[in-house]
Design an enzyme around this catalytic site. Structure first.
Site, PDB file in Angstrom:
ATOM      1  N   VAL A 302       0.842  -1.199   0.000  1.00 27.75           N
ATOM      2  CA  VAL A 302       0.000   0.000   0.000  1.00 27.75           C
ATOM      3  C   VAL A 302       0.878   1.251   0.000  1.00 27.75           C
ATOM      4  O   VAL A 302       0.614   2.230  -0.691  1.00 27.75           O
ATOM      5  CB  VAL A 302      -0.921   0.002   1.231  1.00 27.75           C
ATOM      6  CG1 VAL A 302      -1.619   1.338   1.366  1.00 27.75           C
ATOM      7  CG2 VAL A 302      -1.934  -1.115   1.120  1.00 27.75           C
ATOM      8  N   ALA A 303       1.949   1.177   0.782  1.00 29.87           N
ATOM      9  CA  ALA A 303       2.821   2.344   0.890  1.00 29.87           C
ATOM     10  C   ALA A 303       3.525   2.638  -0.417  1.00 29.87           C
ATOM     11  O   ALA A 303       3.751   3.789  -0.783  1.00 29.87           O
ATOM     12  CB  ALA A 303       3.857   2.102   1.987  1.00 29.87           C
ATOM     13  N   ILE A 305       2.732   1.806  -3.630  1.00 28.53           N
ATOM     14  CA  ILE A 305       2.023   2.062  -4.891  1.00 28.53           C
ATOM     15  C   ILE A 305       1.471   3.480  -4.903  1.00 28.53           C
ATOM     16  O   ILE A 305       0.695   3.868  -4.036  1.00 28.53           O
ATOM     17  CB  ILE A 305       0.879   1.057  -5.088  1.00 28.53           C
ATOM     18  CG1 ILE A 305       1.474  -0.344  -5.215  1.00 28.53           C
ATOM     19  CG2 ILE A 305       0.078   1.408  -6.322  1.00 28.53           C
ATOM     20  CD1 ILE A 305       0.440  -1.424  -5.251  1.00 28.53           C
ATOM     21  N   ASP A 349      -0.932  35.106 -36.741  1.00 32.98           N
ATOM     22  CA  ASP A 349      -1.418  36.035 -37.759  1.00 32.98           C
ATOM     23  C   ASP A 349      -1.262  37.443 -37.234  1.00 32.98           C
ATOM     24  O   ASP A 349      -1.286  37.661 -36.035  1.00 32.98           O
ATOM     25  CB  ASP A 349      -2.920  35.821 -37.981  1.00 32.98           C
ATOM     26  CG  ASP A 349      -3.190  34.648 -38.898  1.00 32.98           C
ATOM     27  OD1 ASP A 349      -2.402  34.460 -39.831  1.00 32.98           O
ATOM     28  OD2 ASP A 349      -4.185  33.955 -38.664  1.00 32.98           O
ATOM     29  N   ASP A 639      -6.266  27.629 -43.818  1.00 31.74           N
ATOM     30  CA  ASP A 639      -5.356  27.465 -42.691  1.00 31.74           C
ATOM     31  C   ASP A 639      -5.525  26.131 -41.982  1.00 31.74           C
ATOM     32  O   ASP A 639      -4.686  25.737 -41.183  1.00 31.74           O
ATOM     33  CB  ASP A 639      -5.587  28.585 -41.659  1.00 31.74           C
ATOM     34  CG  ASP A 639      -5.062  29.918 -42.156  1.00 31.74           C
ATOM     35  OD1 ASP A 639      -4.087  29.908 -42.919  1.00 31.74           O
ATOM     36  OD2 ASP A 639      -5.626  30.953 -41.787  1.00 31.74           O
ATOM     37  N   ASN A 701       6.259   8.268  -0.481  1.00 35.86           N
ATOM     38  CA  ASN A 701       6.272   6.824  -0.702  1.00 35.86           C
ATOM     39  C   ASN A 701       7.621   6.218  -0.335  1.00 35.86           C
ATOM     40  O   ASN A 701       7.686   5.176   0.303  1.00 35.86           O
ATOM     41  CB  ASN A 701       5.939   6.505  -2.157  1.00 35.86           C
ATOM     42  CG  ASN A 701       4.448   6.517  -2.399  1.00 35.86           C
ATOM     43  OD1 ASN A 701       3.691   7.010  -1.563  1.00 35.86           O
ATOM     44  ND2 ASN A 701       4.028   5.994  -3.525  1.00 35.86           N
ATOM     45  N   GLU A 704       7.831   6.042   3.475  1.00 34.09           N
ATOM     46  CA  GLU A 704       7.030   4.977   4.089  1.00 34.09           C
ATOM     47  C   GLU A 704       7.684   3.621   3.888  1.00 34.09           C
ATOM     48  O   GLU A 704       7.835   2.828   4.822  1.00 34.09           O
ATOM     49  CB  GLU A 704       5.628   4.947   3.458  1.00 34.09           C
ATOM     50  CG  GLU A 704       4.764   6.126   3.846  1.00 34.09           C
ATOM     51  CD  GLU A 704       3.561   6.262   2.912  1.00 34.09           C
ATOM     52  OE1 GLU A 704       3.022   5.228   2.461  1.00 34.09           O
ATOM     53  OE2 GLU A 704       3.182   7.407   2.604  1.00 34.09           O
ATOM     54  N   ASN A 738      -1.739   7.203   3.238  1.00 38.30           N
ATOM     55  CA  ASN A 738      -1.898   7.290   1.788  1.00 38.30           C
ATOM     56  C   ASN A 738      -3.193   7.949   1.360  1.00 38.30           C
ATOM     57  O   ASN A 738      -3.256   8.596   0.325  1.00 38.30           O
ATOM     58  CB  ASN A 738      -1.832   5.891   1.188  1.00 38.30           C
ATOM     59  CG  ASN A 738      -0.444   5.591   0.699  1.00 38.30           C
ATOM     60  OD1 ASN A 738       0.497   6.286   1.065  1.00 38.30           O
ATOM     61  ND2 ASN A 738      -0.305   4.593  -0.121  1.00 38.30           N
ATOM     62  N   ASP A 742      -1.818  12.199   3.385  1.00 40.48           N
ATOM     63  CA  ASP A 742      -0.942  12.479   2.269  1.00 40.48           C
ATOM     64  C   ASP A 742      -1.770  12.890   1.054  1.00 40.48           C
ATOM     65  O   ASP A 742      -1.443  13.817   0.315  1.00 40.48           O
ATOM     66  CB  ASP A 742      -0.143  11.198   1.986  1.00 40.48           C
ATOM     67  CG  ASP A 742       0.773  11.368   0.813  1.00 40.48           C
ATOM     68  OD1 ASP A 742       1.075  12.515   0.500  1.00 40.48           O
ATOM     69  OD2 ASP A 742       1.175  10.356   0.241  1.00 40.48           O
TER      70      ASP A 742
END
Ligand code: ADP
Ligand code: MG
Length: 901
Positions: A302-303, A305, A349, A639, A701, A704, A738, A742
């Protein structure tokens, strides 16, 4: 009616109960709309919401979480059934429920953000929807193209899409491109007579088909079919629902996520092995030991990813697109938002974008004599002096002209038509020469186009036929029966005062030529009548925008159909060039230049004059070969290919044709150059915010993962009351970090205001990874933060705290380490370089995260679920304040170091 091309106009109108003079009534049109449905091709159904929701549950993080829920349930069952430890069992149940709740919140969030992003893009895109000009209730009005109904009288001009199938009633030099139906890329000339035999689509010259473009001239037709009834609808299968395309940035972030996932997997397997090994030597094999090891491994996964990344990316890009829309820049894809920030060349232009497009004739030259005209704007008052014989010149300028100046409902003067032509109409009014008063019939109009740079009319006066031609003087010069010796000097005289020049000429012709002559046959052997000098003042705000862009390392290039000297004079006024002798490349010079020569020249040229739209594409290509990101503006139908070729095609919202708007990535709703500058700044801000977000996300990340890993690797035996198998952070603490402490501040980084020096940096190199230049910083800060968290845990164990207290100390050290760090992540340099009070959302997010994280350590429910424990007041103070030290120290060292170098 079947095959309207076989029937006379009158019959078609009658069958459709249509009225060529007054159009349908609004009520009748609404009736027919209800009957026929909207004028659009049917789309296949979009993906239903529940499928999207399901899709977000398939993310790797979600799967890991589901495994965690399963494990929690298993261990609860084991405790109930085998060890009879009911308290421990309930803790497992709560943990499983908490994780399930988080899964739902996370799935809901990512689902909601995907929907919101889709919706707001759809809203932006509908602002760019097609429009059509129809006659209703006796009045010409612009309506959304999907409101067209059979029987509507539709008017089209050069550069429009034909929005439904029509039978032409009136055409003026009308040609259309029907290649989408016929595969034939040559434009087809249209006429209004009925055909006598059945023919294929491509030969039905009295019909216009939905999706075709008007390449020249204009026409009026009656709508015979709409929506799926049109030829286009017949052949088009259901349009697949548009998949929201992934931007290059999204793709590169996805690649990064995948790589990080592999790293995570490796770390998880390593940890699992180590933990099991430790468990076996300390307590021997047991279900509890295995469950503990798995739980640590899951916490690590978990930390590691970076789950919020794709969601934040989409949100930040969408916020950017919406902000831009508020600043009059309409972005059509998220892709464009990120490319804008990397733009290094802007080719614009001149007329209307850099200048005001409010033209006034201030001077003219007739037969060796210069004249000066007073007055400004659309007012018809203003002296012309000296007196002289300029009647024929002004009469020709007024007749060869479709513009009008009228008094509108509010008693204000209102101009209709091409601004250059409007200026000539106003000149006519000052001289007392009005088009309506002239005793002539206008037989044909050969409209102005920017490739030919001329416009002509064929008139009949009494029994005489004349062609009147006006256009760019150097072009007219080549069409004169006798080239004029004076013309070049006159043009230079006007152009060096930044005046736009138009030469007016005429010729007497035969009736046959008048009726059937081609454009080339008519526009030659001319006699020069005079030359007008027209002022078109630069937009006042452009000079500042150009300066800002120059500072930002973005080159600004002027591309114009106007004369070289006029172009240079204006470019000087706007600061596009500073050297009065700056070189100007003309279209004709470009024609004589091969691609290699152009490649060598293109980086140094800032002004292109007398170019045609075809030249724009060559210029873009040459710049792109230099690895430049090119934004190019355009307004006319010719154009469109250049807009497609540019990295960012920019169309004019007001003066642009429908075709260019369709081809563009960015539409300037106000036609202003300054909006381009704002767009570049917005693009850069978005990119910078994403970088800040990544910087923060990845640093935390690393911290952790490192804290957990250090625990696994270094805590080989019990310290105080804390057994060796206790992870530094519990799985739910990591989840909390997470998803709450965070995630919230990270999201707020997406809303940040630009850093002060954003527009004094050179454009970003698109070939560099988004992490370019950040890896060292992420590693250093992540490692220090992770180390500090582990040391805090170790210290707590050594002074005799129980496992829950030690974990809580580690948890709060991590949370506050991150909350301090987020202020550092917002700057490309250090937190001392930014005012922390600029981003209100960030302050709120940080405050909320801080309070919530403290609360979960004192509330018994969370103590049970997350494994937290209340701490002493002194300790609270320490874990809130002390984690600021690493960030402050590292930033301080960096400041000193930045000063020195
Ligand atoms: P730009 O938009 O870059 O100023 P244009 O393509 O509009 O250039 O015009 C190029 C040249 O064509 C002008 O310098 C002028 O001489 C001529 N021109 C422009 N408008 C008209 C018009 N309505 N009729 C005749 N000539 C025109
Ligand atoms: Mg123009």
């Amino acid at each position: 009616m079947k095959d309207p091309y076989l029937h006379p106009k009158a019959d078609v109108l009658k069958t459709l109960s249509a009225d060529r003079q007054h159009g349908l009534s609004q009520a009748e049109a609404e009736n027919r709309l209800a009957q026929n449905g909207p004028n659009q091709l049917e789309k296949a159904k979009t993906i239903p919401a529940w499928q999207q929701l399901l899709h977000s549950l398939k993310e790797p993080l979600m799967i890991i979480l589901f495994i965690a829920v399963g494990l929690g349930a298993l261990s609860a069952w084991y405790d109930f059934a085998v060890t009879k430890d009911h308290a421990h069992a309930m803790a497992s149940v709560y943990e499983a429920i908490a994780i399930l709740l988080l899964i739902m919140v996370n799935a809901g969030l990512s689902f909601w953000q995907a929907r919101a992003a889709q919706k707001s893009m759809a809203a932006l895109q509908s602002m760019a929807a097609h429009h059509a000009l129809v006659l209703r209730d006796d009045d010409w009005q612009e309506i959304p193209a999907d409101q067209l109904v059979p029987g509507d009288i539709l008017k089209v001009h050069t550069g429009d899409f034909i929005e439904a199938d029509v039978r032409w009633l009136h055409v003026a030099e009308l040609t259309t491109n029907e290649s989408h139906l016929t595969g034939e890329s040559e434009p087809v000339a249209k006429q209004t007579h009925s055909l006598i035999e059945e023919t294929g689509l491509g030969d039905r010259t009295n019909m216009g088909y939905s999706g075709a473009t008007v390449t020249h001239g204009n026409g009026i037709g009656v709508v015979v079919a709409t929506g799926m009834q049109t030829e286009l609808g017949q052949i088009a299968q259901l349009l697949a629902a548009e998949k929201p395309g992934k931007t290059p940035l999204a793709k590169s972030v996805e690649r990064l996520s995948k790589r990080l996932m592999l790293v995570a997997l490796f770390v998880v397997i390593l940890t699992l092995g180590l933990e099991l090994y430790k468990a076996v030597i300390t307590t021997g094999w047991s279900f509890a030991a295995i469950a503990e090891a798995l739980s640590t491994a899951i916490a690590l996964a978990v930390a590691a990813i970076p789950d919020a990344m794709p969601a934040v990316l989409a949100i930040v890009l969408t916020i950017g697109a919406n902000q831009l829309a508020r600043h009059q820049g309409l972005i059509k894809s998220l892709n464009a938002v990120e490319t804008l920030g990397a733009t290094s060349f802007i080719a614009s232009d001149k007329t209307g974008t850099l200048t005001q497009n409010q033209m006034t004739v201030t001077d003219f030259w007739v037969n060796g004599q210069y004249y000066h005209v007073e007055g400004s704007g659309l007012e018809a008052s203003g002296e012309i002096f000296p007196e002289g014989d300029y009647h024929d010149f002004i009469q020709a300028a007024v007749l060869n002209n479709e513009a009008e100046v009228r008094v509108d409902a509010d008693d204000e003067l209102q101009a209709y038509g091409n601004p250059t032509d409007v200026a000539l109409v106003v000149l006519g009014q000052k001289a007392g020469i009005l088009r309506g008063d002239q005793p002539v019939d206008i037989l044909r109009v050969l409209p102005f186009d920017s490739t030919r740079k001329m416009m002509s009319v064929v008139i009949k006066q009494g029994i005489q036929y004349h062609v009147l031609t006006k256009g760019a003087p150097d072009v007219i010069q080549q069409r004169l029966a006798q080239p004029s010796d004076e013309l070049p000097d006159v043009v230079l005289h006007f152009a060096s005062q930044a005046l736009r020049t138009i030469a007016v000429s005429q010729r007497e012709i035969t009736e046959a030529l008048a009726r059937h002559g081609s454009v080339t046959e008519l526009e030659r052997h001319l006699d020069l009548l005079g030359i007008a000098g027209i002022i078109d003042p630069p937009r006042p705000e452009v000079k500042k925008s150009v300066a800002t862009l120059h500072q930002a390392g973005v080159a600004v290039v002027m591309i114009t159909g106007d004369h070289a000297a006029t172009a240079r004079a204006i470019a000087l006024k706007l600061g596009i060039v500073s050297n009065p002798k700056a070189s100007v490349i003309e279209g004709a010079t470009l024609d004589g230049m091969d691609d290699q020569a152009l490649f060598d020249l293109v980086p140094s040229i800032r002004i292109y004059a007398r170019v045609t739209p075809a030249h724009k594409q060559r210029i873009i290509k040459a710049l792109q070969q230099h690895d430049q990101i090119v934004a190019m503006t355009g307004d006319g139908i010719n154009d469109a290919p250049a807009l497609k070729a540019a990295d960012i095609g920019i169309a004019m919202g007001i003066n642009g044709t429908e075709v260019t708007k369709d081809a563009a990535d960015l539409i300037l709703l106000d036609d202003r150059f300054t909006t381009i500058e704002h767009s570049v700044e917005a693009g850069r801000t978005i990119f910078a915010n994403i970088k800040n977000f990544m910087r923060h996300e990845l640093t935390t990340n690393v911290a952790e993962v490192l804290a957990l890993l250090l625990g696994v690797a270094l805590m080989t035996q019990q310290v105080g009351h804390v057994p060796a198998t206790t992870p530094v952070l519990s799985a739910l603490m990591v989840l909390w970090v997470n998803m709450v402490s965070d995630a919230l501040p990270s999201f707020a980084l997406g809303y940040d205001v630009p850093e002060a020096d954003l527009m004094s940096q050179p454009p970003r190199n698109v070939h560099q990874s988004i992490l370019h230049g950040m890896l060292g910083r992420i590693a250093l800060r992540g490692i220090v933060m992770g180390g500090v968290v582990y040391l805090a845990f170790l210290w707590a164990a050594q002074v005799g705290m129980n496992p829950a207290e030690a974990q809580t100390v580690a948890f709060l050290t991590l949370v506050f380490g991150q909350l301090w760090h987020v202020f550092d992540a917002r700057s490309t340099r250090t937190l001392f370089h930014r005012n922390p009070f600029e981003n209100g959302k960030l302050l709120i997010a940080v405050a909320f995260a801080a309070v919530a994280s403290l609360l979960v350590t004192v509330m018994p429910f969370f103590n049970m679920v997350m494994g937290t424990a209340p701490l002493s007041n002194g300790l609270y103070l320490a874990v809130v304040v002390l984690p600021a030290i690493p960030t402050l120290v590292i930033s301080g060292i960096k400041v000193l170091w930045l000063r020195r170098s």
